[in-house]
Write an enzyme that holds these catalytic residues in place. Structure first.
Site, mmCIF file in Angstrom:
data_model
loop_
_atom_site.group_PDB
_atom_site.id
_atom_site.type_symbol
_atom_site.label_atom_id
_atom_site.label_comp_id
_atom_site.label_asym_id
_atom_site.label_seq_id
_atom_site.Cartn_x
_atom_site.Cartn_y
_atom_site.Cartn_z
ATOM 1 N N ASN A 70 0.825 -1.207 0.000
ATOM 2 C CA ASN A 70 0.000 0.000 0.000
ATOM 3 C C ASN A 70 0.860 1.259 0.000
ATOM 4 O O ASN A 70 0.585 2.227 -0.724
ATOM 5 C CB ASN A 70 -0.924 0.015 1.225
ATOM 6 N N HIS A 481 -15.453 3.248 -14.758
ATOM 7 C CA HIS A 481 -15.245 2.462 -13.541
ATOM 8 C C HIS A 481 -16.455 1.590 -13.216
ATOM 9 O O HIS A 481 -16.393 0.737 -12.335
ATOM 10 C CB HIS A 481 -14.950 3.434 -12.382
ATOM 11 N N ARG A 610 -14.462 2.315 4.626
ATOM 12 C CA ARG A 610 -13.274 1.497 4.845
ATOM 13 C C ARG A 610 -12.000 2.315 4.942
ATOM 14 O O ARG A 610 -11.175 2.118 5.822
ATOM 15 C CB ARG A 610 -13.118 0.485 3.698
ATOM 16 N N HIS A 638 -15.246 -3.771 -0.053
ATOM 17 C CA HIS A 638 -15.239 -3.076 -1.341
ATOM 18 C C HIS A 638 -16.645 -2.747 -1.836
ATOM 19 O O HIS A 638 -16.804 -1.988 -2.796
ATOM 20 C CB HIS A 638 -14.505 -3.944 -2.369
#
Length: 731
Positions: A70, A481, A610, A638
């Site tokens: 990350n 997207h 999140r 997600h």
């Protein structure tokens, strides 16, 4: 889902009253958290999973690796972008009132101690715990003579031929150092002229990072299967440097690792061929942009440190000192060890009950007229919409089955689909190719600008084109997207459209790791909306209205704001205002200000975010009726769900968009209303489970910190992921 469903509308008490912040002050900087610093707090919550003793040992290594990966991407994109803004003398302030340079300073101040904590914890806590379990990651200096002899032979046979030492002197300029590469900085002395030289040796990525040592042949086989002994590759190279510099005296050596700007910028208006333009930019990425970070051991000598900083144009704030191992992202390889006792209990996704009776994927789909041909379509048409929840539900038996069935069903006329990210061996792609070869009209929008998946998407785009699929690359200036697919089917005298609208990518690998939702429906209005949306994506269209869908950047922002204001109006009129929204990130200042307005009139708001959250909850007179939690665990949250109480006429939506400017303004997104009452209650139940989580949930505090929820002394831990796995098993 479970039989007893607690409405999310019941999960908060009535509002409290306080003097409200004036409307013109809602967007003042003190009411917003910084996006970059909020992301760092998210990554720290991921790190905590590695620090938490309740997490199985090898899973702790996995989280260590995720944190490092990350951070690599954070530096390659976010920090690199801020540095470019500083260089360009950008002075525009963020909603929280920071300049680009102030953000860089604050990132450095926050991240240096966290970085040190991560590496120190691995070195002093996790390595000894691994050794206790028979997993010994040793340092070269701790090896015995037999082990050293084995590694010398290994070095000569498998490592030495791959290495290329690069000298630095007037005849040899400082070498290019590739992005995310691990290297050795070596200082050698020529004894004949008593002169020191610097050289760089790249640790090759084509070899395993950790070299396993052979076991004692006298040990029994059972014990051998539970034991792993190894050493880092860079240490093996470092202790055999004499072979690379014969006749030289090795004075010192130090590993170091660099991160470069790896973002891609394409001027689409000027690109005649977007695919070729992105390929050219990918070649530039391989060579890399400017260096934005260097990781070094804390023992690095000042002379070598200064030289590297000078050659790589880095300041002291760009250098991160490490105690122990560099590049902890490579710890992910330990998840391959056969030690189930040190991992989470394996999870096998289940088949939704409604699909179990025709989930055998081995039937001969090429035969027309069989019951299996239209079984899934019949199920949707006659019994209504179907909801999938991955990874609790099998991706193979649901989404993949939908596309595979359509590819071979003789009554299917066309398949249309968007692909943002997919796997390297995607069965979805193969089904689309089969469909084209079976004579169906197949149109696929492949988003070439999906960051770090550009190369993979170019590969699939070309394979699809070669098979006769109509491939388009989206709209100029926008990323596509949205996660949508549509199957057009001839049924007697009618054409019917079956659609899948989801929150996640069509990727069977991430479907095992990410929580995502998908809706299968043959609703006429939604099918018509998707037809209009695909025509907009593939042709020339300025579609401005949709029957059911919320589509960005067309109507989604306005519709979401209207839904929030509807709750505001209900609360003002003495009714109940209630909002629950689950997403990956909440950044958009305009929507945040509207949520503040809602809180001020008593609307009860729960946000399950999140990652990044720029909204400041729990401030009297501003946001005392807003609660924000973040759920971190074995699966990556997600899915996006949006719930509005609407005076009892509840409205629930799922889709691909977060509440961020990029999603609402610069991406093509789709959010769909869920009108099936049973499915809507199932989604409410998911929200309720997460709001009650006291194992994986962290609650955002007014000062920007997060506090992990814990069960009371006599209470039971209720983790969302475990509960949802159990519910899937029970059903």
């Amino acid at each position: 889902m479970a039989k007893t469903k607690k409405p999310v509308s019941d999960s908060l008490s009535k509002s409290t009253k306080a003097s409200p912040v004036k409307a013109e002050a809602l967007q003042q900087p003190q009411h917003y958290f910084n996006r970059e610093l909020s992301w760092l707090e998210f990554n720290y919550r991921v790190l905590y999973e590695a620090l938490d003793e309740r997490t199985p040992l090898l899973e702790r290594l996995k989280f260590m690796a995720i944190v490092s990966s990350n951070l690599d991407e954070f530096f390659m994109v976010r920090v690199a972008g801020l540095k470019q803004q500083v260089k360009a003398e950008v002075r525009k302030l963020t909603p929280d009132g920071r300049t680009p340079q102030q953000q860089l300073n604050d990132i450095s101040d926050r991240l240096h101690p966290v970085f040190a904590e991560q590496h120190q914890h691995f070195q002093t806590i996790l390595r000894p715990l691994l050794a206790d379990q028979g997993i010994h990651l040793l340092d070269y200096i701790d090896l015995n003579q037999e082990q050293r002899a084995y590694l010398q032979s290994y070095f000569e046979e498998k490592i030495f031929p791959v290495l290329t030492p690069l000298a630095v002197d007037p005849g040899h300029p400082f070498p290019f150092i590739s992005n995310l590469s691990l290297n050795l900085a070596v200082v050698v002395k020529d004894p004949e002229i008593d002169q020191e030289h610097f050289a760089r040796v790249k640790v090759p990525k084509v070899l395993p990072r950790f070299i396993k040592l052979p076991q004692d042949p006298d040990s029994n086989s059972n014990q051998e299967s539970l034991t792993w002994i190894g050493v880092p590759l860079e240490q093996v190279i470092a202790h055999n440097l004499e072979a690379l510099f014969p006749g030289m005296n090795i004075q010192e050596y130090h590993p170091f690792r660099i991160t470069r700007n790896a973002d891609i910028a394409v001027e689409e208006d000027e690109a005649d061929d977007l695919l070729l333009a992105i390929e050219q930019e990918l070649r530039k990425r391989r060579w890399g942009g400017s260096v934005v970070r260097m990781e070094v051991p804390s023992t690095l000598s000042p002379e070598v440190r200064d030289m590297l900083m000078r050659e790589l144009s880095l300041g002291p704030e760009d250098v991160y000192d490490v105690e122990g191992l560099l590049g902890l992202g490579d710890l992910m390889s330990f998840m391959g060890l056969p030690r189930p006792d040190l991992k989470d209990i394996p999870w096998t996704p289940v088949i939704p009950p409604r699909l179990q009776r025709f989930s055998d994927l081995d039937f001969d789909l090429s035969q027309s007229g069989t019951e299996a041909d239209g079984d899934l379509f019949t199920e949707i048409r006659e019994r209504g919409d179907v909801l999938f929840h991955h990874p609790y539900h099998s991706f193979t038996a649901t989404v993949q089955h939908f596309i595979t069935t359509a590819a071979h069903d003789p009554d299917v006329l066309a398949i249309k689909m968007t692909l943002y990210r997919t796997s390297g061996d995607s069965p979805i792609i193969h089904s689309l190719i089969d469909a084209a070869e079976n004579g169906k009209q197949v149109a696929v929008l492949v988003e070439l600008k999906a960051r770090f998946d550009e190369e993979n998407n170019i590969l699939w785009a070309r394979k699809l084109e070669q098979a006769g699929v109509h491939v388009v690359y989206g709209l100029v200036g926008l990323k596509t997207h949205t996660k949508i697919s549509m199957v057009v089917r001839q049924e007697r005298q009618h054409i019917r459209r079956y659609v899948h609208i989801g929150t996640g990518n069509y990727n069977p690998k991430t479907a095992k790791l990410y929580t995502d939702l998908g809706l299968l429906t043959c609703n006429d209005a939604i099918g018509a909306d998707l037809t209009d949306l695909f025509n907009h994506l593939t042709g020339y269209s300025r579609q401005r209205s949709y029957r059911k869908l919320l589509v960005a950047p067309v109507n989604m922002r306005d519709r979401m704001e209207a839904l929030i204001r509807q709750e505001i109006n209900h609360a003002k009129q003495g009714g109940t205002g209630r909002i629950v929204a689950k997403m990956n990130a909440l950044v958009d200042p305009s929507l945040i200000a509207t949520l503040y307005e809602a809180s001020q009139v008593g609307v009860q708001i729960d946000l399950i975010v999140r990652g990044i959250c720029c909204l400041r909850p729990g401030i009297e007179g501003l946001s005392e009726n807003i609660r924000v939690i973040s759920v971190i665990g074995r699966f990556l949250e997600h899915s996006r769900i949006f719930y509005f109480y609407n005076e009892g006429q509840e409205r629930v939506f799922i889709g691909s968009a977060d509440w961020m400017p990029r999603n609402l303004n610069r991406r093509v997104e789709a959010v769909v209303p869920v009108e099936d009452s049973v499915i809507a209650k199932d989604l409410q139940e998911i929200l309720g489970i997460m709001l009650s989580d006291n194992r994986q949930a962290w609650e955002l505090q007014p000062d920007g910190s997060y506090r992990q929820r814990r069960p009371s002394e006599d209470g039971v831990a209720q983790g969302s992921h475990e509960i949802l796995m159990q519910m899937a098993r029970d059903n």
